[in-house]
Enzyme design. Structure first.
Site, PDB file in Angstrom:
ATOM      1  N   GLU A 116       0.854  -1.202   0.000  1.00 56.19           N
ATOM      2  CA  GLU A 116       0.000   0.000   0.000  1.00 56.19           C
ATOM      3  C   GLU A 116       0.880   1.239   0.000  1.00 56.19           C
ATOM      4  OE1 GLU A 116      -2.753   0.270   3.347  1.00 56.19           O
ATOM      5  OE2 GLU A 116      -2.820   2.450   3.109  1.00 56.19           O
ATOM      6  N   ARG A 173       0.345  10.354  -0.178  1.00 57.20           N
ATOM      7  CA  ARG A 173       0.624  11.428   0.788  1.00 57.20           C
ATOM      8  C   ARG A 173       1.810  12.271   0.376  1.00 57.20           C
ATOM      9  NH1 ARG A 173      -0.092   8.046   6.384  1.00 57.20           N
ATOM     10  NH2 ARG A 173      -1.905   6.972   5.588  1.00 57.20           N
ATOM     11  N   THR A 226      -4.627   5.975   1.304  1.00 54.20           N
ATOM     12  CA  THR A 226      -5.051   7.374   1.418  1.00 54.20           C
ATOM     13  C   THR A 226      -5.864   7.789   0.188  1.00 54.20           C
ATOM     14  OG1 THR A 226      -2.859   7.670   2.475  1.00 54.20           O
ATOM     15  CG2 THR A 226      -4.262   9.586   2.372  1.00 54.20           C
ATOM     16  N   LYS A 285     -10.951  -1.685   6.655  1.00 51.97           N
ATOM     17  CA  LYS A 285      -9.788  -1.271   7.441  1.00 51.97           C
ATOM     18  C   LYS A 285     -10.315  -0.588   8.711  1.00 51.97           C
ATOM     19  CE  LYS A 285      -6.405   2.501   7.074  1.00 51.97           C
ATOM     20  NZ  LYS A 285      -5.242   3.003   6.322  1.00 51.97           N
TER      21      LYS A 285
HETATM   22  C1  3PG Z   1      -1.860   4.786   8.075  1.00 46.38           C
HETATM   23  O1  3PG Z   1      -1.255   5.834   7.884  1.00 46.38           O
HETATM   24  O2  3PG Z   1      -2.682   4.240   7.324  1.00 46.38           O
HETATM   25  C2  3PG Z   1      -1.590   4.228   9.373  1.00 46.38           C
HETATM   26  O3  3PG Z   1      -1.701   5.280  10.269  1.00 46.38           O
HETATM   27  C3  3PG Z   1      -0.241   3.647   9.550  1.00 46.38           C
HETATM   28  O4  3PG Z   1      -0.088   3.716  10.887  1.00 46.38           O
HETATM   29  P1  3PG Z   1       1.272   3.370  11.607  1.00 46.38           P
HETATM   30  O5  3PG Z   1       2.286   4.339  11.088  1.00 46.38           O
HETATM   31  O6  3PG Z   1       0.953   3.551  13.062  1.00 46.38           O
HETATM   32  O7  3PG Z   1       1.591   1.935  11.244  1.00 46.38           O
END
Ligand code: 3PG
Length: 218
Positions: free
Chosen positions: A51, A55, A79, A139
């Protein structure tokens, strides 16, 4: 050590995405040059559902590169927040999408495009909205902040037909506990792809983190 990956169906479902490995890495790429070696490093460790989050300005370019250059990876986009995001990531080569929340416009667009979607939810009402639109592989985001394992256990009663991918605050230490829950199909997390390892070109380190994640029991 070569990792043997099982053959995937031509047309992927959200469940195929969730069940391929215990962990979906949540990847933030700041440098196009990191995309291909990072993807190869994860695949070498047995993690191929990737994934790449929308961003950073280079995210779409990175998705496109991985789709072209790393055929053993199954590139997805995270995202994804709108129908236009979904169209852009599919055009770049993404084979699945993950969203931090849920709106019908996004669900409809992904369904029409044949793009498997893992919609993000954090409340019972959001689960009901996603299910009303036909989505039951979801999710749970942000998992730790929104109630963690206790929340998933509470949801297993009223939403016993939903399978979750908790993401947000999940790490190598707590992932086994999440994965032991009957309504958790996989977890998501960024711990497999630390930005420091990418900056240093420590691809072997990323492979080691992936191999460890791939071996977690569920
Ligand atoms: C995301 O950005 O989808 C999750 O917040 C990833 O979270 P993490 O950095 O705590 O694994």
């Amino acid at each position: 050590m070569a990792v043997t990956l099982k053959t995937l169906p031509v047309s992927l479902s959200a469940m195929d995405v969730m069940l391929d490995a215990p962990v979906i890495p949540v990847i933030v790429l700041n440098d196009v040059a990191h995309a291909v070696p990072m993807a190869r490093a994860l695949v070498a460790g047995g993690i191929r559902m990737l994934e790449v989050t929308l961003r950073t300005p280079v995210a779409l370019q990175c998705i496109e590169l991985i789709a072209k250059e790393v055929p053993d990876a199954v590139i997805g986009a995270g995202t994804v927040r709108s129908a236009s995001d979904a169209q852009a990531v599919q055009l770049a080569g993404a084979r699945f999408a993950v969203s931090p929340g849920y709106i019908t416009e996004l669900g409809r667009a992904c369904r029409d495009m044949g793009l498997p979607l893992l919609p993000g939810v954090a409340t019972g009402s959001e689960i009901m909205m996603a299910q009303a639109d036909g989505f039951s592989e979801l999710k749970f985001f942000p998992a730790m902040q929104a109630g963690g394992m206790a929340m998933l256990k509470a949801w297993s009663g009223p939403f016993g037909d939903v399978r979750f991918c908790p993401t947000g605050g999940v790490n190598a230490q707590n992932a086994p506990d999440f994965l032991a829950l009957s309504n958790v199909a996989c977890v998501g997390g960024s711990w497999l792809v630390p930005s420091s390892a990418m900056e240093q070109g420590d691809w072997a380190g990323i492979t080691a983190l992936a191999a460890q994640a791939a071996s977690i029991q569920r």
